[in-house]
Structure formats: structure tokens, C-alpha cells
Design an enzyme around this catalytic site. Sequence first.
Site, PDB file in Angstrom:
ATOM      1  CG  HIS A  97      -0.167  -0.055   2.530  1.00 58.27           C
ATOM      2  ND1 HIS A  97       0.502   1.024   3.063  1.00 58.27           N
ATOM      3  CD2 HIS A  97       0.018  -1.079   3.401  1.00 58.27           C
ATOM      4  CE1 HIS A  97       1.069   0.681   4.198  1.00 58.27           C
ATOM      5  NE2 HIS A  97       0.795  -0.595   4.425  1.00 58.27           N
ATOM      6  CG  ASP A 379       5.488  -3.775   6.059  1.00 58.60           C
ATOM      7  OD1 ASP A 379       4.484  -4.449   6.361  1.00 58.60           O
ATOM      8  OD2 ASP A 379       6.031  -2.981   6.855  1.00 58.60           O
TER       9      ASP A 379
END
Length: 481
Positions: A97, A379
Site C-alpha cells: 500500500h 510490507d
Amino acid sequence: MLFRNRFLLLLALAALLAFVSLSLQFFHLTPVSTAKNGVSSKSRKRIMPDPVTEPPVMDPVYEALLYCNIPSVAERSMEGHAPHHFKLVSVHVFIRHGDRYPLYVIPKTKRPEIDCTLLANRKPYHPKLEAFVSHMSKGSGASFESPLHSLPLYPNHALCEMGELTQTGVVQHLQNGQLLRDIYLKKHKLLPNNWSTDQLYLETTGKSRTLQSGLALLYGFLPDFDWKKIHFRHQPSALFCSGNCYCPLRNQYLEKEQRRQYLLRLKNSQLERTYEDMARIVDVPTKQLRAANPIDSMLCHFCHNVSFPCTRNGCIDMEHFKVIKTHQIEDERERREKKLYLGYALLGAHPILNQTVTRMQRAAEGRKEEVFTLYSAHDVTLSPVLSALGLMEARFPRFAARLIFELWQDREKPSEHSVRILYNGVDVTFHTSFCQDHHKHSSKPMCPLENLVRFVKRDMFVGLGSSTSTNYYDACHREGF
């Protein structure tokens, strides 16, 4: 004659003044007014250094700048590069994102004042931003799996909520989408103009920041963003492991890795002194400050050029930030050396890599479904995939990071298919563990699809040091760690 001399004198004087002015600006002796996120430069201390070329030694500030991924910084892109006789068959995109508001707050400090509404008169800006907002406001009837249909389709809070996507995050993925559109659609015609729903596979976690990032990328990518054709599937796990999430051995590797992180932190006396000083400033116990993961909030201040918080006891400053960021970089280095994380990564990334390989195999057989796949993730999704692929030197996934698998067909030998793997626009195919030696005995600038298939179906388990495990289930339930 007198007039001519006066003219020459005035000309020389003007040139001298111009030179002095430029010199003062070059050496930063005159202030340059700037504004960002609607806040005047006079109302706060600027902490964002100018972008620089890569330093010769590790620099925590430079690494933090790369992590922020400010949209104004140009980047190279190698996606879609292939010899003329190769045809692009399918593309599989993994993204983190975009820029977000912190998930944690530094105790007893004011939250950073970041505006999460999307405004055309605020930087960073993208030409499609207003159209994106208009289009998202009409998407209430979108076909999404539960619970995605209850999430907002774009950020819209004057003061960002915790973890909310920012305007920077939206622009990052509008840019990603436009870049991929220019390459994959305009140049390689991956999708026809009358593309259909079944040619896309879209999946995201249940966080608004991942859904909105995916939508921003798609809006920049698709020639005709039609809500009736957009169907996002919900993935409950950040590992995108679908129905294969139970893996005891993976959890054991993770526990060992977390223990390694803890021991490294204990050995870092400078880091501990930094936490103690920050705890004194905000007047909380050191343990409470450490538990609040202050680097998360500090990175938001840094990326948005907002001064770090102050109290009557003093200010958190750039030196605190550098120490914590340096420790993060050292932790990543030791993680590569100890290889405990690699065991976790191989098992954590296998389900999503197995899905990707299966789609590639179907596309190689001539199937036209799911030729463009998008996983809008975190992540903690991309990091294990990178490690599992053997890309140990890859930097930790920045905001709006992208990892792309391209499948190509050799028109001269139609039965042969090859893959390219790119991370943030850089071709890393020959840095992967399954293809790092291929270029030594082949002139093709790609890796055979069979190498990737063999790696995912067999060699990933060999990488765990097991000669008996030949499938994911057996590897996950192997005893004798």
C-alpha cells in the site's frame, strides 16, 4: 558616449547582483518559502533533506528517503523490456500500500497533523486525482467480497485516522498504474479494449489502505475503469495464504527470528540510551515508549516533512531518528546473515508463489483468464516473498513498492515460455536463487518458466534443509527444528 558608458555600467551591476543572488541561494543563505500538506514553511521546522545520489556508506537519512518514496523523485523502470520476438502473455503484480498515517502514537505527544482529504491544490498531485475521487464516489455498488464492501473507497478525513492512506499514497499508486498502463497496455496490448472481468484477478486484505491503493493503481492502469468489471476478493491473511495458513514450522521460525531481533536490540547500548532519552522527553517509562514503536510515527513526520514532537522536557529530534533507523538497517543485515527469517519466508511465501506459478502455467497453455493479477498487500507480504526468491539484498519494501512477475512467449519457439522478475522497476531476474546462473549459459535475457516452477514445487522445500519434505504440508509439519 556618456549614455553608452552608463548602460554598460548598469549591465555589469545587474550581472553582479544576479550572481550574488544565485550564490546566496546555492549556499542556502536565503530562505526559500515552501508549503506542503497545506502548512506554511514558516509555521514549522523543515526536516526533509534534499534528495541526493546514493552515498558511499550507509546513511539512515538516505535510506529513510527511499522508504518514503516521494512521488516527485523520478525512478527508472525496466518493466516490459524484451527482444522483439517475445510476446507478453501475463503479468502478476504484488504491491505494498502507499504512504499511510502511523499505526502507533508516541505516548503523550500530539498526533502529526496530516490531512487525508484529496485536494488538487496540494502536493503531491497527479492529473487523474480529481477524476479518481469523482469515480470512487460513484462506486458504492461495487462488487467486492465481504467485508470489503463496507470499506471507504478513498481517504477522506481532514485529520487522518490511524493507518489511513494519505494523498501521497494515492498519488504513488496512480503513478504506478499509469506507468504499467504505458508499458503493458499501450505497448504490449496485454488487455484488449473490451477487456472482461475474468481477465483480471484482484485480491486485497481487509484494510482500507490496501483496497484504496489497489483501486488507485487500477484507475491509473485501466483504459476504462468500469465498476461492473472490478471484483476484489478478500484475503484474511497478510501472507495471502488462503486455505493454507496453518503451518507450525513457519511459526517456529518466526519465534526464533523474533528472539534474534530481541537479542540484537539488547546489545545496542546506543539504541537503549536513545529510547531512555525519548522516554524522558515524553515522561513515560522506557518500556512503554519502546512498546509504542516510535519509529512508525517518526517516519510519518519525516516523510511529510513535519517536525518531530516536543514537550516541556525537550524535543525528539533527528539524532534520535537516525539511531533508530540505523538499528533497523543493522537488523536487516543480521537477518540476512542468520537466515532464520529465510525459513519463515520460504514457508510464508509458498502459498502465494504457488498460486502465481499455477496462473502462469495456465496462461502458458493458452488460457486467457487472469492475465493480469494484482495483490494489494503489506510490507509483511512482500518481504517474505523477496527473501524466498533469494533477493536477500533487496531493500525493505518502501511505500507503494511493486514486485512484478512477467510471463513471455518466444514467437520463434511458441512452446517455450520465460519469466522476468522486477522489483521497483529494476530487473532482478538473475539475482533470484533459481535463476542466478542461467545467464552464464544462455543468451536469453529471461529465465525459463520451468526454473520458477521447479523452485516453487520442489526446491523451496530443499532450501529448508529437508530431504524428505516434497510438499508444503509435509514441510510445515516436519518435526525436529
